[in-house]
Motif scaffolding. Structure first.
Motif, PDB file in Angstrom:
ATOM      1  N   HIS A  68      43.367  -7.742  33.718  1.00  0.00           N
ATOM      2  CA  HIS A  68      44.479  -7.319  34.098  1.00  0.00           C
ATOM      3  C   HIS A  68      44.463  -6.160  34.954  1.00  0.00           C
ATOM      4  O   HIS A  68      43.688  -5.446  34.758  1.00  0.00           O
ATOM      5  CB  HIS A  68      45.087  -6.973  32.658  1.00  0.00           C
ATOM      6  N   PRO A 119      47.060  -4.030  36.677  1.00  0.00           N
ATOM      7  CA  PRO A 119      48.595  -3.385  37.242  1.00  0.00           C
ATOM      8  C   PRO A 119      48.334  -2.397  38.366  1.00  0.00           C
ATOM      9  O   PRO A 119      47.403  -1.610  38.568  1.00  0.00           O
ATOM     10  CB  PRO A 119      48.900  -3.039  35.860  1.00  0.00           C
ATOM     11  N   SER A 146      47.126   1.663  38.181  1.00  0.00           N
ATOM     12  CA  SER A 146      46.687   2.095  37.137  1.00  0.00           C
ATOM     13  C   SER A 146      45.202   2.064  36.972  1.00  0.00           C
ATOM     14  O   SER A 146      44.634   2.641  35.996  1.00  0.00           O
ATOM     15  CB  SER A 146      47.143   1.021  35.904  1.00  0.00           C
ATOM     16  N   ASN A 186      40.007   1.013  34.096  1.00  0.00           N
ATOM     17  CA  ASN A 186      41.113   1.397  33.657  1.00  0.00           C
ATOM     18  C   ASN A 186      41.303   3.025  33.965  1.00  0.00           C
ATOM     19  O   ASN A 186      40.671   3.844  33.384  1.00  0.00           O
ATOM     20  CB  ASN A 186      41.487   1.009  32.382  1.00  0.00           C
ATOM     21  N   GLN A 213      46.429   4.002  32.324  1.00  0.00           N
ATOM     22  CA  GLN A 213      47.171   3.505  31.347  1.00  0.00           C
ATOM     23  C   GLN A 213      47.213   4.342  30.089  1.00  0.00           C
ATOM     24  O   GLN A 213      46.545   5.001  29.600  1.00  0.00           O
ATOM     25  CB  GLN A 213      46.537   2.235  30.917  1.00  0.00           C
ATOM     26  N   GLN A 214      48.460   4.343  29.268  1.00  0.00           N
ATOM     27  CA  GLN A 214      48.570   4.490  27.801  1.00  0.00           C
ATOM     28  C   GLN A 214      48.465   3.339  27.111  1.00  0.00           C
ATOM     29  O   GLN A 214      48.472   2.329  27.838  1.00  0.00           O
ATOM     30  CB  GLN A 214      49.600   5.220  27.493  1.00  0.00           C
ATOM     31  N   ASP A 258      50.992   0.478  27.734  1.00  0.00           N
ATOM     32  CA  ASP A 258      50.823  -0.316  29.092  1.00  0.00           C
ATOM     33  C   ASP A 258      50.062  -1.527  29.095  1.00  0.00           C
ATOM     34  O   ASP A 258      50.168  -2.338  29.857  1.00  0.00           O
ATOM     35  CB  ASP A 258      50.138   0.781  30.398  1.00  0.00           C
ATOM     36  N   PHE A 259      49.013  -1.571  27.943  1.00  0.00           N
ATOM     37  CA  PHE A 259      48.341  -2.845  28.110  1.00  0.00           C
ATOM     38  C   PHE A 259      48.925  -3.987  27.256  1.00  0.00           C
ATOM     39  O   PHE A 259      49.934  -3.512  26.461  1.00  0.00           O
ATOM     40  CB  PHE A 259      46.925  -2.613  27.370  1.00  0.00           C
ATOM     41  N   ARG A 292      45.704  -4.949  23.729  1.00  0.00           N
ATOM     42  CA  ARG A 292      46.020  -3.366  23.444  1.00  0.00           C
ATOM     43  C   ARG A 292      45.030  -2.816  22.432  1.00  0.00           C
ATOM     44  O   ARG A 292      44.660  -1.583  22.739  1.00  0.00           O
ATOM     45  CB  ARG A 292      47.577  -3.371  22.788  1.00  0.00           C
ATOM     46  N   SER A 338      41.621   3.519  28.604  1.00  0.00           N
ATOM     47  CA  SER A 338      41.672   4.027  29.757  1.00  0.00           C
ATOM     48  C   SER A 338      40.943   5.580  30.008  1.00  0.00           C
ATOM     49  O   SER A 338      40.854   5.948  28.909  1.00  0.00           O
ATOM     50  CB  SER A 338      43.192   4.133  30.536  1.00  0.00           C
TER      51      SER A 338
END
Ligand code: BTN
Length: 265
Positions: free
Chosen positions: A62, A64, A67, A148, A151-152, A155-156, A161, A166
């Motif tokens: 992943h 994004p 991020s 990462n 991210q918080q 965000d995953f 998650r 991160s």
């Protein structure tokens, strides 16, 4: 972004072949395309976003926009592939150094290629080799790393998650991704300089950082799950495990992954 990275890398020998992408399918895939067209040793690719980030064993990574750091480097060591069995381990140790420099926190390594903080995955490494057709020697090695940063937890995507983290989540403050990228490139350059002559030191550092060692784990291989204890890591990065009946096996990372008994790590 590219300007910031160039500034952080001023005077560095790999700065001359630095490629920055706002968006790309995968920096590893692009690095392999460039290597096939003759890109030199020390070519570095950094992306702000990947549409098809790849992980080990055909998994996706992943990636994004904005991020994380998604980075690949092309190396051209003059050797046979068997002499590079420890390359992923060496890159993992180098990435622990880079994160420690940037965020003042040293991740652990989950065998063989995951960077972890506590029980969660911070990033991963995907190493791919291209061989010379006749001789079978290494034509290129691409080392790709995703970390990462911003991210918080929300965000995953839901499916990762629970197991993802991160630097922002771990440190409580944002880390400049371009400063981290610069530390990663410097650490990879140092790793490259010592990859053969410092193999023992590198593997000792890997064993010290590896959170899998000494743990009860599940070995995932060809759809089977086998509980065992991770005893040691050999000089080529293979995991030495012992099963409940006392039987020992040395497992190669090629088609095997491990999960903790009670969670991801
Ligand atoms: C894994 O989790 O198994 C490894 C993840 C590796 C991700 C990085 S991001 C930069 C480079 N490009 C990719 O497509 N993969 C690696």
């Amino acid at each position: 972004m590219k300007e910031q990275l160039m500034k952080h890398l001023a005077g560095h020998p790999w700065q001359a072949n630095l490629h920055y992408y706002d968006s790309i399918d995968s920096t590893n895939t692009q690095a392999k395309r460039m290597a096939a067209q003759g890109a030199p040793h020390g070519t570095v690719l950094v992306a702000r976003h990947q549409t098809g980030g790849r992980g080990r064993l055909g998994r996706s990574f992943h990636s994004p926009e904005g991020s994380g750091v998604y980075l690949s480097v092309i190396l051209r060591p003059d050797c046979m592939p068997g002499q590079l069995m420890h390359l992923t381990c060496a890159a993992a140790v180098a990435m622990c150094d880079a994160v420690e420099h940037s965020a003042n926190l040293r991740p652990g390594i989950k065998w063989i290629n995951d960077l972890v903080i506590g029980n969660q995955k911070l990033g991963g490494i995907l190493t791919e080799l291209g061989l010379e057709p006749g001789s079978g020697r290494v034509s290129y090695a691409v080392i790709g790393i995703g970390i990462n940063c911003a991210q918080q937890a929300d965000d995953f995507p839901p499916e990762i998650r629970q197991i993802a983290t991160s630097l922002n989540m771990a440190c409580g403050n944002p880390i400049d991704p371009m400063l981290l990228a610069a530390h990663m490139i410097r650490a990879l350059h140092r790793m490259d300089a010592g990859i053969f002559i410092e193999k023992n030191t590198i593997m000792d550092a890997y064993r010290r950082n590896c959170v899998t060692l000494g743990k009860q784990v599940q070995l995932l291989q060809n759809g089977t799950v086998r509980p065992c204890t991770a005893m040691d890591i050999d000089d080529d990065g293979a995991l030495i495990v012992v099963f409940q009946d006392g039987h020992r096996e040395t497992v190669n990372s090629g088609e095997v992954s491990v999960r903790g008994m009670y969670g991801y790590v």
